[in-house]
Design an enzyme around this catalytic site. Structure first.
Site, PDB file in Angstrom:
ATOM      1  N   HIS A 154     -11.305 -13.803   3.507  1.00  0.00           N
ATOM      2  CA  HIS A 154     -12.506 -13.028   3.176  1.00  0.00           C
ATOM      3  C   HIS A 154     -13.622 -13.953   2.685  1.00  0.00           C
ATOM      4  CE1 HIS A 154      -9.927  -9.166   2.423  1.00  0.00           C
ATOM      5  NE2 HIS A 154      -9.743  -9.704   3.618  1.00  0.00           N
ATOM      6  N   GLU A 197     -10.921  -6.635  -4.714  1.00  0.00           N
ATOM      7  CA  GLU A 197     -10.764  -7.709  -3.720  1.00  0.00           C
ATOM      8  C   GLU A 197     -12.013  -7.773  -2.848  1.00  0.00           C
ATOM      9  OE1 GLU A 197      -7.059  -7.629  -1.511  1.00  0.00           O
ATOM     10  OE2 GLU A 197      -8.071  -8.432   0.246  1.00  0.00           O
ATOM     11  N   ASP A 200       2.262   2.063   3.405  1.00  0.00           N
ATOM     12  CA  ASP A 200       3.204   1.120   4.038  1.00  0.00           C
ATOM     13  C   ASP A 200       4.637   1.562   3.754  1.00  0.00           C
ATOM     14  OD1 ASP A 200       0.973  -0.540   4.334  1.00  0.00           O
ATOM     15  OD2 ASP A 200       1.480  -1.713   2.547  1.00  0.00           O
ATOM     16  N   ASP A 233      -0.966 -12.393   2.169  1.00  0.00           N
ATOM     17  CA  ASP A 233      -1.571 -11.331   2.983  1.00  0.00           C
ATOM     18  C   ASP A 233      -1.846 -11.965   4.351  1.00  0.00           C
ATOM     19  OD1 ASP A 233      -2.865  -9.223   4.029  1.00  0.00           O
ATOM     20  OD2 ASP A 233      -4.440  -9.080   2.519  1.00  0.00           O
ATOM     21  N   ASP A 257      -5.008 -13.571  -2.522  1.00  0.00           N
ATOM     22  CA  ASP A 257      -4.382 -13.239  -1.243  1.00  0.00           C
ATOM     23  C   ASP A 257      -4.439 -14.514  -0.416  1.00  0.00           C
ATOM     24  OD1 ASP A 257      -3.644 -10.726  -1.877  1.00  0.00           O
ATOM     25  OD2 ASP A 257      -4.897  -9.704  -0.401  1.00  0.00           O
ATOM     26  N   HIS A 261       0.883  -1.173   0.000  1.00  0.00           N
ATOM     27  CA  HIS A 261       0.000   0.000   0.000  1.00  0.00           C
ATOM     28  C   HIS A 261       0.922   1.225   0.000  1.00  0.00           C
ATOM     29  CE1 HIS A 261      -2.572  -2.797   2.410  1.00  0.00           C
ATOM     30  NE2 HIS A 261      -3.596  -2.151   1.906  1.00  0.00           N
TER      31      HIS A 261
HETATM   32  C1  XLS Z   1      -7.805  -6.247   4.299  1.00  0.00           C
HETATM   33  C2  XLS Z   1      -7.309  -6.521   2.964  1.00  0.00           C
HETATM   34  C3  XLS Z   1      -6.182  -5.625   2.504  1.00  0.00           C
HETATM   35  C4  XLS Z   1      -6.051  -5.636   1.020  1.00  0.00           C
HETATM   36  C5  XLS Z   1      -5.229  -4.546   0.454  1.00  0.00           C
HETATM   37  O1  XLS Z   1      -8.550  -7.003   4.898  1.00  0.00           O
HETATM   38  O2  XLS Z   1      -6.951  -7.879   2.914  1.00  0.00           O
HETATM   39  O3  XLS Z   1      -4.998  -5.951   3.145  1.00  0.00           O
HETATM   40  O4  XLS Z   1      -5.544  -6.861   0.558  1.00  0.00           O
HETATM   41  O5  XLS Z   1      -5.730  -3.298   0.793  1.00  0.00           O
HETATM   42 CA    CA Z   2      -7.632 -10.171   5.315  1.00  0.00          CA
HETATM   43 CA    CA Z   3      -6.139  -8.958   1.209  1.00  0.00          CA
END
Ligand code: XLS
Ligand code: CA
Ligand code: CA
Length: 437
Positions: free
Chosen positions: A271, A232, A104, A339, A296, A101
């Site tokens: 997720h 995402e 970051d 991730d 991810d 990001h």
């Molecule tokens: C948060 C997300 C985030 C995205 C990128 O839950 O996983 O990390 O992958 O913004």
């Molecule tokens: Ca996550």
């Molecule tokens: Ca993510």
């Protein structure tokens, strides 16, 4: 040059009999499977936020991890040292890709021009380190959720000035991603959702979000960015309800806004489970609709209701994921981005290596199992046979529109009761288990 991970020189592949915790037992990057090397199939990426910026803070206490690259009181020195440490880590672990990001890699200043100057400075260092280490950027993204201006969302904010700020931030993040040769750019919903419908105009927010994504797709063309744009999905957290709830919700959003050819999905395992689906389901949905892009790679804890972002270790999950991905033709621009974050008690820098080694080995095993399943063809042949009627006379007539309800009634009256056939679930589960060696 300063070394930030002196306890590790590099992580070798030593094979399944090795007892060395700092070696791969299954991930053998150059080994060919189904015509491609493991590294080419898996396209592993390390994420910057959890790996280098997460220090173990949780709602009950501050960070527990002390990192040498985080020691300076000057935030830009910390940013530079963290970038050096990150590339040392990538090199020693032996991955080809990374993800970040904007916030970051460079801390936000108190005004946009200075924030962007900081980003340019750090991006220059990142470009140099990418070159020196033969590393590539899998994707970049913007943090549109940390700053208090985004507390009620970025593009879905009730105030258009916040929309404008978010657009300026994404413009810059897309430019630096492009500058670093990024293979993609991710939009994750952040705070695009609501806490209560009592203060929310859902119709307006949907329209705003659609406009934002159209502007992003236009800007991509304007700057000639060749990378893939991704959305995402995530159903909740930080908001009570996130608009990009699941792959299917994102699909509807893209169709409604005429963006289905501009975006692909970045599917995160944790997720998927928060949405009440499996990781396998979200991948299969994306594949079925031509929306699959990237992954991810992490896992949740099924007994906890939040996004724990643990490193993936479940061989069933990785096997079914790789089976679905390989059947769909494999990764093109996407890859497997970890991730995932260390647990709060895993405080040593070497724990970062243990976590990534385990995750990479879990996916390497998943890849082998998937390849064996595909070569054996038992699952594929079964499914093909199960639907074979749809390629026959009746199925083709239905799908091509040749026959309507009256014609189908005539067929049924002529042919009578259809013959039910077993779904053979248990047999297929046994085939899956037998391929895990
Ligand atoms: C948060 C997300 C985030 C995205 C990128 O839950 O996983 O990390 O992958 O913004
Ligand atoms: Ca996550
Ligand atoms: Ca993510």
């Amino acid at each position: 040059m300063k070394e930030y991970f002196p306890e590790v020189k590099s992580i070798p592949f030593e094979g399944p009999d090795s007892r060395n915790p700092l070696a791969f037992k299954h991930y053998n990057p150059g080994e060919k499977i189904l015509g491609k090397t493991m590294a080419e199939h898996l396209r592993f990426a390390v994420c910057y936020w959890h790996t280098f910026k997460n220090l173990g803070a949780d709602p009950f206490g501050p960070g527990t991890m002390i990192r040498p690259y985080n020691a300076s009181s000057d935030p830009m020195t910390v940013a530079e040292e963290t970038m050096q440490a990150a590339f040392e880590f990538f090199r020693k672990l032996g991955v080809d890709f990374w993800c970040f990001h904007d916030r970051d890699i460079a801390p936000e200043a108190d005004n946009l021009p200075e924030t962007n100057r900081r980003l340019d400075h750090i991006t220059k260092l990142a470009a140099k380190l990418q070159n020196e280490n033969g590393m590539k950027l899998l994707w970049g993204t913007a943090n549109l959720f940390g700053n208090r201006r985004y507390m009620a969302g970025a593009s879905t904010n009730p105030d258009p000035a916040v929309f404008a700020y978010a657009a300026s931030q994404v413009k810059k993040a897309m430019e630096i991603t492009h500058g670093l040769g990024g293979a993609g750019y991710v939009f994750w919903g952040g705070r695009e959702g609501y806490e209560t419908l009592l203060n929310t105009d859902m119709r307006r927010e949907a329209e705003q979000q659609g406009r934002f994504m159209q502007l992003a797709a236009d800007f991509k063309k304007e700057i000639g960015f060749q990378g893939q744009l991704y959305i995402e999905p995530k159903p909740k957290e930080p908001t009570k309800h996130q608009y990009d709830f699941s792959a299917a919700a994102c699909h509807a959003f893209l169709l409604k806004n005429g963006l289905v050819d501009e975006f692909r999905l970045n599917i995160e395992a944790n997720h998927a489970t928060l949405a009440g689906h499996t990781f396998h389901h979200e991948l299969a949905y994306s594949m079925a609709h031509g929306l699959f892009g990237s992954v991810d790679a992490n896992r949740g804890d099924l007994l906890l209701g939040w996004d724990t972002d643990q490193f993936p270790t479940d061989i069933y999950d990785t096997a079914l994921a790789m089976y679905t991905i390989l059947r769909g033709g494999g990764f093109t621009t996407g890859g497997l981005n970890f991730d995932a974050k260390l647990r709060r008690q895993s405080i040593d820098p070497v724990d970062l290596f243990h976590a990534h080694i385990g995750a990479m080995d879990a996916f390497a095993r998943g890849l082998r199992i998937a390849a064996a399943l595909l070569e054996g063809r038992s699952l594929e042949d079964f499914v093909e046979d199960r639907y074979r009627g749809w390629s026959g006379e009746l199925g083709s007539a239905i799908l091509s529109g040749e026959v309507g309800f009256s014609g189908l009634e005539k067929y049924t009256l002529e042919h009578g009761e259809p013959e039910p056939r077993s779904g053979r679930q248990e047999m297929l589960e046994n085939i899956l288990n037998e391929s895990i060696r």
